[in-house]
Design an enzyme around this catalytic site. Sequence first.
Site, PDB file in Angstrom:
ATOM      1  CB  CYS A  63      -0.935   0.012   1.208  1.00  0.00           C
ATOM      2  SG  CYS A  63      -0.080   0.250   2.780  1.00  0.00           S
ATOM      3  CG  ASP A  76      12.093  27.057 -34.768  1.00  0.00           C
ATOM      4  OD1 ASP A  76      12.587  28.163 -35.037  1.00  0.00           O
ATOM      5  OD2 ASP A  76      12.420  25.989 -35.325  1.00  0.00           O
TER       6      ASP A  76
END
Length: 730
Positions: free
Chosen positions: A3, A423
Site C-alpha cells: 500500500c 519555431d
Amino acid sequence: MTCASCANRVERKLNKLDGVRATVNFATERATVTTPTGLPLERLVGAVEAAGYTAAPVAEEPADEAADDAAFDDEAGELRERFLLSALLSAPVVAVSMVPAWQFPTWQWVVFALASVVVVVCAWPFHRAAAVNLRHGATTMDTLVSMGVVVAYLWSAYALLFGGAGEVGLRHEFSLLPGGGHTADVYFEVGVAVTTFLLLGRWLEARSKRRAGSALRALLALGAKDVAVLRGGTEVRVPIGGLRAGELFVVRPGEKVATDGEVVEGGSAVDRSLVTGESVPEEVGPGAAVVGGTLNTSGRLVVRATRVGADTQLAQMARLVEQAQTGKAQVQRLADRVSAVFVPVVLVIAAATLAGWLLSGAAADAAVTAAVAVLVIACPCALGLATPTALLVGTGRGAQLGILVKGPEVLESTRRVTTVVLDKTGTVTTGRMSVAELLPAEGVTAERLLRVAGAVESGSEHPIARAIAARAAEDAPLPPVEHFHSTEGLGVTGVVAGEDVVVGRPRLLAQHGVAGVNELERARAEAEARGSTVVAVAAGGRALGLVAVADAVKATSAAAITALRDLGLRPVLLTGDNTRVAEAVAARVGITDVIAEVLPGEKVDAVRHLQSRGEVVAMVGDGVNDAPALAAADLGLAMGTGADAAIEAGDLTLVRGDLRLAADAIRLSRRTLATIKGNLFWAFAYNAAGIPLAAFGLLNPMLAGAAMALSSVFVVSNSLRLRGFRASAS
C-alpha cells in the site's frame, strides 16, 4: 509493498540518509534515488531492509521480459490460488451464517473449522506483512486488514467457546447492520468475507497494474534479440549485446532493425509505426538514418551501427517513460502526507468507536463489529494507486503515439499554458529548402535560368544552394563550374561554359555591373510576399531572372494550429527569417501573431517577454538554437527529429516531426492529470464517507471489505481508460 504507507515508509528511510533524495513509486515498486558521490549501494539497500523490505539495483539494460513475466505469474498465481481457496471455503460460511433456514444443529462448529483455514492460511500475507511492519514500529494497510480479520475471528471464537454460541441448535439472525445485541452471536463470516474480497482485490489490482505497464514493456520488447553482423565479409549471427558501434549488420525483409545506424547498402521501406507511431513507411537508401526497433518491409539493407545499447533512441525513449512513471505529481504529495499518518489515525478512530459503543451501553458484539468495520473500510490502497497507475497508463500510451513525457510535474504545467510559441524552420515547415518558382527575365527560358544557377550553386554547401543544385540536376547533368568564389552573406560567382555567372542577392549582381536587375524588383517583392527566399541569377553581364526557394510548410501544420486553438491556446510564430517570409508562412497555417528577425539568443528574450506579460508559455522547437528557449519556457516541447540539445532541454519530446503531436501531447497530459485528480477525489471521498458510516454502525464489515477492494479496482480501471486515448496525428 502492499500500500501507499509502505512506499512512504521506504521513502522516509531513504531520505534520512545524508544527501539522498528518493521517490518511491507504489505501482512500479521502484525507487528513484539521487545520491551524493561515493555513497555505497549497500547503504541504500540497508535502509530499505531496515524499513522491513528488500531491495536490489535495477539493471542498466532492459530486464528480460520472460523473467518479468515469470515473476508476475508467480505473484499473481499465488494471489489467485489463495483467493480461490478462500472463496471456496468462505461461500458455505457466509451462506449458512446469513440464512437461518440453512443453519443445521452444529453449523457454527463447521463454520469455525472452515473460517480457521481462511483466517490462518488464506489471510497469511496480511498477517505476515503486519507482523514485519510491527517489528519495525510501522503500521500499514496490512495492519488494518490483519487486525480487522483477527478481531472478528477471535471475538467469534470466544463467543463459540465461552459465550454460549456453541450450543447445539443455535440460530443466528443475520443483519446488514451491526448491533443485533446477541452475546452469543458469531461473526466468522466477517473475517472470511473480508479476506476473500481483499484477496480478489489484490489479484485484480495486480492484473490491472500489469496492464497499466504494458506499454513500457511493449516498448522494451521492440528491440531485436539477435543480429547478423558482417565480420570479415561473413555474416555472423550474435546476440544483440554483442553488436558494437561502427560494425556493419544485415537487415533482411521482415526483420527489425537491430540498432540505430546509417544505411550503407541497399534500399527499402522501413515501417516506423512501432517506435514513432508514424503509419506511412519511409523509403531509405544509402546515407539514410534508421532507428532500432523499426521494421524492414522489403529490400535487404546493410547498416552501420552508430549507437548501441543504452544510447539508442529506443532505450532513451524507454528511459524517459520509466522516469516519468516513477516520479510524483504535486497532487500526489498531498495524498502521501495523508497516508503517512492515515493508519495510526484510523487505529485511534477504531479504538474510539469501540469505546464509544461500549460506553453508550451497546452490546459488546455490536461495538466490536463497528470497530472492525472502521478498520476494514479505511485501508488506503486507492490513495496509493491513484497517481502511479494513471502515470503508468498515460505515459505508456504517449510512448506508443510518439509522445515522451519527462516527468509528472510536466502534466501540471500543461494545465496552465496559455500561449504556444512555435519555431518556424523544422517545426511549422519541413526545414528542407526546395525550389518554389522560376521567374526568368524576358527572352530567357526557365531551363537556362535553372541550369546556369544550379551549375554555380553546386559548388556551395549553403542550404539554398543545395536546393537549387539538386533541382537543376534532376533534368540533366550539370556543366562544370570554374573559378568558383563565395561571398559570405551575398552569394556566389563562377564561370560556366565560358560565361561569368553571378548568383545571389541583387546587391551582389549590382556590384558586378549586371544589367537588368531593377526590372526584376517587382517580381522579387511578390515572390517574397508569398514566403519565398529569392536568388537573382546573371550570366554574361545580363540578368537571367530569379529563383524562388522556400522552406515548404508541413502538410499537417495548419491542422495542428487549429487543434492548439481548440485547446484555448494562442499560437505565436517565432523565427529569425525576415518579416515578410514569416508573415506569409503564418498566414498559410492560421497564425496571426508573429515575432520575426530574431537572433538565436534573442529567442529566450522573446519567451521571457511573453512571460513578463503574464503568459504561461509553451515552446515548440527542434534546433540547437531553440534549446535555451525550450529551457526558459514554462513547458518545452522538443521535436524528436531535431537536435539532441533541443530534445534534452524539452519537457515533452515529440518523436516524429508532426506538429499535431504537440496538441495531442497537451491533450494527453491534461487528460492524465484529470484522471489523477479524479482518482484522488474518489479515494478521499470513499474514506471520508465510509469511516463515519462504519463508526456509527451503519456498515457491516463484510460489505466494508467488498467496498474497500472495489475502490482500488475502480481507481486502476479508471486509469486504464487512458489506453483508449486517440491521437489526431495518425
